[in-house]
Design an enzyme around this catalytic site. Sequence first.
Site: not given
Ligand code: ZN
Length: 324
Positions: A120, A122, A130, A195, A205, A217, A233, A248, A274, A313
């Site tokens: 990506c 971003c 992005c 997503k 972020r 976004r 999608e 996601k 996250s 994570y």
């Molecule tokens: Zn991105």
Amino acid sequence: MSKEFKRHRRLRSSTNMRALVRETKLTTDDLIYPIFVVEGNTVKKEVPSMPGVFQVSLDNLTEEMNELVRLGIRSVLLFGIPKEKDEVGSQAYCSTGIVQEALRQIKKEVPELITIADTCLCEYTSHGHCGVIHDGDVQNDESLKLHVKTAISQAEAGADIIAPSNMMDGFVAEIRKGLDEAGYAHIPIMSYAVKYASAFYGPFRDAAESTPQFGDRKTYQMDPSNRREALREAQSDIDEGADFLIVKPALSYLDIMREVKDRFDVPVVAYNVSGEYSMVKAAALNGWVDEKQIVLEKLTSMKRAGADIIVTYHAKDVAKWLSE
Ligand SMILES: [Zn+2]
């Protein structure tokens, strides 16, 4: 007693009986560990909103990767944080970009790890979007050219899997074509197929320093209200050649994961994002929840919903708990 009712408790009578009939099992093989690689030296900086998650510089990266191998984790997802950002995210596709350097280093020092490159712009654009911006909006087809360049440069640097997360239309088709033409037909694409434009990305972020500097976004990521759109999608990405499908975020989208799993026969990946991580961490640090039990339960729920693989994570902690 009436004989009319069922004795479900028979199969819950002991630890061994429960293990015998357990339907869903979480293993260390399921886990992908995401890592943030930053330019500079001797950096190991904890992300304030993600306790236990660090930005690391290249000189600390090999040690981190060796730890993953010791824990039995087989794959890592790389995000890069460059020193310099610009309008067109040129550090994303520079042959000496931070992710490209990290890939080369891991392939040399810890070759057994599967390296997955997030594809990506971003983290590399000054505006945090992005793709390329004209008249305040992200340009689809023009951005695709840069995503293809990024993917090829990551494959050249040794990425085992390309994971495009940009949500431009046609991104899998164009990246597949670009990789094939550049001699990387053997490299799979793990598409961020479904997503959502989610508030659960907030802490990421901070970690990736990729907050959009204007707007949001929502013209390219999906509306959290939509289910059928997710299937459209995913279908597009399958038609365009995706080898894996990512859903996601994970926790609030388990229904979507189940539908994607039932409908498509490629491996399904849950991205335990996250915000899902930080909520548990914050509560655990306050002593409000049992972190180990909560994390194992939530990751098991993702597998039960159809995930074959989980980006998380928590991966290092989970690997430790599962080996106890
Ligand atoms: Zn991105």
